[in-house]
Design an enzyme around this catalytic site. Structure first.
Site, PDB file in Angstrom:
ATOM      1  CG  ASP A 157       6.972   6.805  18.669  1.00  0.00           C
ATOM      2  OD1 ASP A 157       6.814   7.714  18.550  1.00  0.00           O
ATOM      3  OD2 ASP A 157       8.128   6.032  18.232  1.00  0.00           O
TER       4      ASP A 157
ATOM      5  CG  ASP B 122       8.735   8.388   9.082  1.00  0.00           C
ATOM      6  OD1 ASP B 122       9.454   9.499   9.893  1.00  0.00           O
ATOM      7  OD2 ASP B 122       7.825   8.066   8.901  1.00  0.00           O
TER       8      ASP B 122
END
EC number: 4.3.2.10
Length: 251
Positions: free
Chosen positions: A11, A130
């Site tokens: 990330d 998500d």
């Protein structure tokens, strides 16, 4: 028999690898290019590279970082973050990405998945879901987990498969960064609904969690960040452990 894949996730925020809890309290875990090389040399099956601020701030993915990463990485590289259209996918593939992960745009423009899978092939189109639990269902979030769409995650997964996605990257927002394990109920429900591979994401704290993601969640691949970034375990340790549990992996 198909081998299960282990995928470290990078990330990235402002050109640095970060790992936070539930997408908020981010800590700095290093340079993305160097991290990718370590993982590539260490036996990762793939590397996932996500610019977690790109969609929120509506800015382009850091193409030069992708290009430099791809030159040092000799395993498939999945890249996402700020992908808004077919041209963005084209740019990322030209920079060296093998697959492109699409999250917010897949919700806002589902037809883009149809168009891009036809143009580039479904094998390089990954839809990132998500999801957060709400009562007895899971809902899809966009913009780096900030916006609730109220869309049912299981139904959305099926729609994305129908639209031509080649793979789904499923992250439990409830588990992300907690190190208590994947939401295997979510993973199993999605994997039982679609016929394309799913990558389980969100919540790994130990090697048994990887085992559970494959056995209980029926995931084709397991993604983790913290346990690899901070040196808790190496990719090789993870593979040896899965192998010892009878799970087929590339050694």
């Amino acid at each position: 028999m198909l081998k299960n894949r282990i995928i470290p996730c990078l990330d990235v925020k402002n050109g640095r690898v970060v790992k936070g809890i539930n997408f908020v309290d981010l800590k700095d875990a290093g340079d993305p290019v160097e991290q990718a090389k370590i993982y590539s040399d260490g036996g990762a099956d793939e590397i996932c590279f996500l610019d977690i601020t790109a969609s929120k701030e509506n800015r382009d993915t850091i193409y030069d970082v992708v290009e430099r990463t791809s030159k040092k990485c000799f395993v498939p590289l999945t890249v996402g973050g700020g992908v808004r259209g077919v041209e963005d996918i084209n740019k990322l593939l030209n920079c060296g990405a093998d697959k492109v992960s699409i999250n917010t745009a897949a919700v806002q423009s589902p037809e883009m998945i149809i168009e891009s899978s036809k143009k580039f092939g479904s094998q390089c189109i990954v839809v990132a879901i998500d999801a957060k639990k709400n009562g007895d269902k899971w809902e899809v979030f966009t913009h780096g987990g900030r916006n609730n769409t109220n869309i049912d995650a299981i139904e959305f997964a099926k729609k994305m498969e129908d639209n031509g996605a080649g793979e789904l990257l499923v992250t439990s927002m409830d588990r992300d960064g907690t190190q208590i394990g994947y939401d295997n109920d979510l993973m199993f429900k999605i994997s039982s609904t679609v016929n394309i591979p799913i990558i389980a994401s969100g919540g790994v704290g130990n090697l048994d969690h990887l085992v559970d993601g494959i056995r209980l969640g029926n995931a084709s691949a397991v993604l983790a960040a913290s346990i690899f970034h901070y040196g808790t375990h190496s990719i090789n340790e993870a593979k040896q452990y899965l192998n010892s549990k009878g799970i087929p992996v590339r050694i």
